[in-house]
Design a protein around this motif. Structure first.
Motif, PDB file in Angstrom:
ATOM      1  N   ASP A  12       0.556   2.651   3.641  1.00 37.10           N
ATOM      2  CA  ASP A  12      -0.174   3.776   3.053  1.00 37.10           C
ATOM      3  C   ASP A  12       0.721   5.004   2.945  1.00 37.10           C
ATOM      4  OD1 ASP A  12      -2.196   5.168   1.846  1.00 37.10           O
ATOM      5  OD2 ASP A  12      -3.425   5.407   3.636  1.00 37.10           O
ATOM      6  N   PHE A  37      -2.423  14.578  -5.638  1.00 39.58           N
ATOM      7  CA  PHE A  37      -3.542  14.392  -4.704  1.00 39.58           C
ATOM      8  C   PHE A  37      -3.739  15.687  -3.932  1.00 39.58           C
ATOM      9  CE2 PHE A  37      -5.270  11.829  -0.881  1.00 39.58           C
ATOM     10  CZ  PHE A  37      -6.466  11.542  -1.522  1.00 39.58           C
ATOM     11  N   HIS A  56      -6.266  -0.237   4.731  1.00 36.20           N
ATOM     12  CA  HIS A  56      -6.126   0.647   5.907  1.00 36.20           C
ATOM     13  C   HIS A  56      -7.327   0.664   6.867  1.00 36.20           C
ATOM     14  CE1 HIS A  56      -8.293   3.478   3.393  1.00 36.20           C
ATOM     15  NE2 HIS A  56      -7.247   4.058   2.832  1.00 36.20           N
ATOM     16  N   HIS A  76     -11.095   1.286  -0.449  1.00 40.70           N
ATOM     17  CA  HIS A  76     -10.968   2.295   0.608  1.00 40.70           C
ATOM     18  C   HIS A  76     -12.392   2.463   1.121  1.00 40.70           C
ATOM     19  CE1 HIS A  76      -9.658   6.475   2.158  1.00 40.70           C
ATOM     20  NE2 HIS A  76     -10.901   6.287   2.548  1.00 40.70           N
ATOM     21  N   LYS A 109      -8.444  -1.321  -7.372  1.00 38.33           N
ATOM     22  CA  LYS A 109      -8.843  -0.560  -6.186  1.00 38.33           C
ATOM     23  C   LYS A 109     -10.020   0.349  -6.500  1.00 38.33           C
ATOM     24  CE  LYS A 109      -7.707   2.155  -2.382  1.00 38.33           C
ATOM     25  NZ  LYS A 109      -6.373   2.723  -2.288  1.00 38.33           N
ATOM     26  N   PHE A 155     -12.421   3.369  -4.642  1.00 39.08           N
ATOM     27  CA  PHE A 155     -12.576   4.283  -3.508  1.00 39.08           C
ATOM     28  C   PHE A 155     -14.056   4.495  -3.225  1.00 39.08           C
ATOM     29  CE2 PHE A 155      -8.302   5.354  -4.855  1.00 39.08           C
ATOM     30  CZ  PHE A 155      -7.645   5.649  -3.672  1.00 39.08           C
ATOM     31  N   TYR A 162     -13.840  10.204  -0.771  1.00 40.04           N
ATOM     32  CA  TYR A 162     -13.306  11.324  -1.556  1.00 40.04           C
ATOM     33  C   TYR A 162     -14.330  11.739  -2.616  1.00 40.04           C
ATOM     34  CZ  TYR A 162      -8.824   9.778   0.500  1.00 40.04           C
ATOM     35  OH  TYR A 162      -7.823   9.384   1.354  1.00 40.04           O
ATOM     36  N   HIS A 185       1.854   5.122  -2.136  1.00 42.42           N
ATOM     37  CA  HIS A 185       1.513   6.174  -3.104  1.00 42.42           C
ATOM     38  C   HIS A 185       2.761   7.029  -3.310  1.00 42.42           C
ATOM     39  CE1 HIS A 185      -2.839   5.402  -2.417  1.00 42.42           C
ATOM     40  NE2 HIS A 185      -2.511   5.304  -1.143  1.00 42.42           N
ATOM     41  N   CYS A 210       2.203   8.103   1.864  1.00 38.16           N
ATOM     42  CA  CYS A 210       1.623   9.124   0.976  1.00 38.16           C
ATOM     43  C   CYS A 210       2.025  10.457   1.600  1.00 38.16           C
ATOM     44  CB  CYS A 210       0.096   8.956   0.952  1.00 38.16           C
ATOM     45  SG  CYS A 210      -0.738  10.069  -0.196  1.00 38.16           S
ATOM     46  N   MET A 263      -4.904  12.117   7.514  1.00 37.26           N
ATOM     47  CA  MET A 263      -4.919  11.055   6.501  1.00 37.26           C
ATOM     48  C   MET A 263      -6.297  10.426   6.596  1.00 37.26           C
ATOM     49  SD  MET A 263      -2.622   8.287   8.557  1.00 37.26           S
ATOM     50  CE  MET A 263      -1.301   9.450   8.772  1.00 37.26           C
ATOM     51  N   SER A 264      -6.625   9.626   5.587  1.00 37.99           N
ATOM     52  CA  SER A 264      -7.953   9.015   5.591  1.00 37.99           C
ATOM     53  C   SER A 264      -7.864   7.511   5.415  1.00 37.99           C
ATOM     54  CB  SER A 264      -8.799   9.601   4.462  1.00 37.99           C
ATOM     55  OG  SER A 264      -8.993  10.970   4.716  1.00 37.99           O
ATOM     56  N   HIS A 279       0.841  -1.201   0.000  1.00 40.84           N
ATOM     57  CA  HIS A 279       0.000   0.000   0.000  1.00 40.84           C
ATOM     58  C   HIS A 279       0.871   1.243   0.000  1.00 40.84           C
ATOM     59  CE1 HIS A 279      -3.977   1.970   1.478  1.00 40.84           C
ATOM     60  NE2 HIS A 279      -3.242   2.817   0.777  1.00 40.84           N
ATOM     61  N   ASN A 281      -4.184  14.702   2.181  1.00 39.62           N
ATOM     62  CA  ASN A 281      -4.321  13.525   3.062  1.00 39.62           C
ATOM     63  C   ASN A 281      -3.152  12.556   2.875  1.00 39.62           C
ATOM     64  OD1 ASN A 281      -7.892  12.738   3.366  1.00 39.62           O
ATOM     65  ND2 ASN A 281      -6.843  14.699   3.496  1.00 39.62           N
ATOM     66  N   GLY A 282      -2.523  12.190   3.968  1.00 36.14           N
ATOM     67  CA  GLY A 282      -1.500  11.155   3.896  1.00 36.14           C
ATOM     68  C   GLY A 282      -0.291  11.504   4.722  1.00 36.14           C
TER      69      GLY A 282
HETATM   70  O1  URP Z   1      -4.870   9.749   3.480  1.00 35.46           O
HETATM   71  C1  URP Z   1      -4.519   8.858   2.728  1.00 35.46           C
HETATM   72  N1  URP Z   1      -4.710   7.623   3.095  1.00 35.46           N
HETATM   73  N2  URP Z   1      -3.960   9.163   1.546  1.00 35.46           N
HETATM   74  C2  URP Z   1      -3.664   8.267   0.523  1.00 35.46           C
HETATM   75  C3  URP Z   1      -4.863   7.880  -0.286  1.00 35.46           C
HETATM   76  C4  URP Z   1      -5.657   6.795   0.369  1.00 35.46           C
HETATM   77  O2  URP Z   1      -6.806   7.013   0.691  1.00 35.46           O
HETATM   78  O3  URP Z   1      -5.125   5.706   0.586  1.00 35.46           O
END
Ligand code: URP
Ligand code: ZN
Ligand code: ZN
Ligand code: ZN
Length: 461
Positions: A315, A65, A239, A183, A150, A152, A155, A60, A317, A287-288, A58, A337-338
């Motif tokens: 994750d 973003f 996550h 997600h 994947k 989502f 978002y 990024h 990011c 983060m999300s 996982h 986010n991340g």
């Molecule tokens: O906040 C996050 N997790 N950013 C990366 C994109 C995701 O949702 O995994």
């Protein structure tokens, strides 16, 4: 050059044994006691564990973003991963709605080529429901080595897909022998809560967490699982952060449904109070899904222990605090986010899992390497130390005591979520296909030595 790793304790998901590991031409050729050196370079692992290189499914890197691009790309990012013991990542290729999946995949190959210092594969995000897009799914599995897709559920007005898209992707992925990842947060409800918060003038980072409650994650997780059941398809929940989501996964698994859960190390050790740090510092933890109240951590540890959660992803990011997280200074919903999590994924699980007695060594390897390799079609090339496997190996010194800090991390990001954490253990040497990426704690790798690893079709049982 051929190598013989001697005097270490070799740990796999099934065994812990004192053994030597022989490496020829980048693969493991023998694991056993008192192996002859045959002129190979001797690597002394006395006092150390010998782990399979970590597989982080996982990540990024170089991802646009939130109106900006992650600060860590395939070069700085993979150096950071390697420093922490990870030798393979599976990065999310982000589908640009309106374009083909292949178009996005080509872009991601370009981002990684010539930069990565460890091996990498790709998951493909699916953003829209056109027939041509769905028809690409079997092609990606058969021809491009992408067998994980994947979707989502959050978002809103950006990455979020409708339930119909998720359902169609589940149907098509099942037929194509691929695994769907979600997600799982209810993006519509979150959108309403964010509107309410902003309308009341609540703009600080803590409102990121307050507008994404655990119920929104629990509901989406349960919904995704039911849609997977309807489609007769396996599903992987990325996550997982909270009790509600773990319970939904647990219920499904108890009735025999193939549902796989992942959590990330930050959810095990950070908590809601981090959002209340003074001076906008809470933004570092945005983060999300969000970091939860401490009480959720027990559910996550129990899930890791009992198998409801099978994988530790990072994750990763990362956005700099200066200039990037600050985009949301006046409005928490504009904070990208991340976080920078890839480098310490194994270090945090080693300290809080193994050292503190919550899990054993084999479980540690399983969670950080083996099961991810199995689920994402990379096993046994990746994810274990066995004859014929790639010689992706970490010599882990458990005697080191260190303090995590942004000042000493390899990631480019200007902060660490784990600043000041005191931990035991460190990846001393990291080998990728038999060659050093880190040797005696020094980076000796080179950009471009990481290779694309195609995934086999999904067949985990
Ligand atoms: O906040 C996050 N997790 N950013 C990366 C994109 C995701 O949702 O995994
Ligand atoms: Zn996500
Ligand atoms: Zn992610
Ligand atoms: Zn100590």
């Amino acid at each position: 050059m051929n190598k013989l790793i001697k005097n270490g304790i070799v740990v796999t998901a099934s065994d812990v044994q004192r053994a030597d590991v022989a490496i020829e031409n980048g693969v493991v050729t023998a694991v056993g006691q008192n192996l002859p050196d045959n002129g190979a370079e001797i690597v002394d692992a006395d006092g150390c564990y010998v782990f399979p290189g970590g597989v982080d499914p996982h990540t990024h890197l170089d991802m646009p973003f939130g109106g900006t691009v992650t600060i860590d790309d395939f070069e700085s990012g993979t150096i950071g991963f390697a420093a922490g013991g990870t030798t393979t990542i599976v990065d999310f290729c982000m589908h640009e709605k309106g374009k083909s999946l292949q178009h996005s995949l080509d872009i991601w190959h370009e981002k990684a080529r010539g930069k990565a210092v460890i091996d990498y594969g790709f998951h493909m995000m699916v953003g829209d429901l056109r027939d041509e897009i769905l028809d690409e799914i079997p092609k990606l599995v058969e021809e491009q080595g992408v067998s994980s897709f994947k979707v989502f559920m959050a978002y809103k007005n950006n990455l979020q897909a409708e339930d119909k898209t998720l359902f169609r992707v589940l149907q098509r992925a099942k037929a194509a022998k691929a695994l769907v990842q979600v997600h799982a947060e209810n993006g519509d409800v979150i959108d309403a809560l964010v509107e309410d918060a902003l309308a009341s003038g609540n703009v600080e980072p803590v409102y990121h967490a307050l507008t994404r409650p655990p119920e929104a994650e629990g509901e989406a997780t349960a919904r995704a699982i039911e849609l997977a059941r309807l489609a007769g398809a396996p599903i992987y929940i990325v996550h997982v952060t909270c009790r509600e989501a773990v319970e939904a996964i647990s219920r499904a698994r108890r009735r025999g449904q193939p549902v796989f859960g992942e959590t990330c190390e930050q959810y095990l050790v950070c908590d809601h109070t981090d959002y209340e740090r003074p001076g906008f510092e809470g933004a570092k933890y945005v983060m999300s899904p969000p970091i939860r109240e401490k009480s959720h951590q027990e559910a996550l540890w129990n899930g890791l222990f009992n198998g409801d959660l099978m994988v530790l992803g990072s994750d990763q990011c990362s956005f700099n605090f200066k200039g990037q997280k600050e985009l949301g200074k006046e409005d928490f919903s504009k904070i990208p986010n991340g976080g920078p999590t890839g480098e310490e994924r194994m270090g945090i699980l080693y300290e809080y899992g193994v050292v503190q007695g919550r899990i054993g060594l084999s479980k540690f390897v399983d969670l950080t390497s083996t099961t991810a390799a199995k689920l994402f079609g990379l096993f046994p090339k990746k994810g274990t130390i066995a004859v014929g496997s790639d010689a992706d190996i970490v010599i882990w010194d458990p005697n080191v005591e260190r303090t995590i800090s942004a000042a000493t991390q390899y990631l480019k990001c200007d902060y660490s979520l784990f600043e000041g954490f005191k931990v035991h253990g460190k990846a001393r040497d990291v080998l990728l296909r038999g060659e050093y990426v880190f040797q005696n704690n020094e980076f000796v790798g080179a950009p471009g030595t990481g290779e694309y690893v195609p995934q086999k079709p999904f067949e985990y049982k």
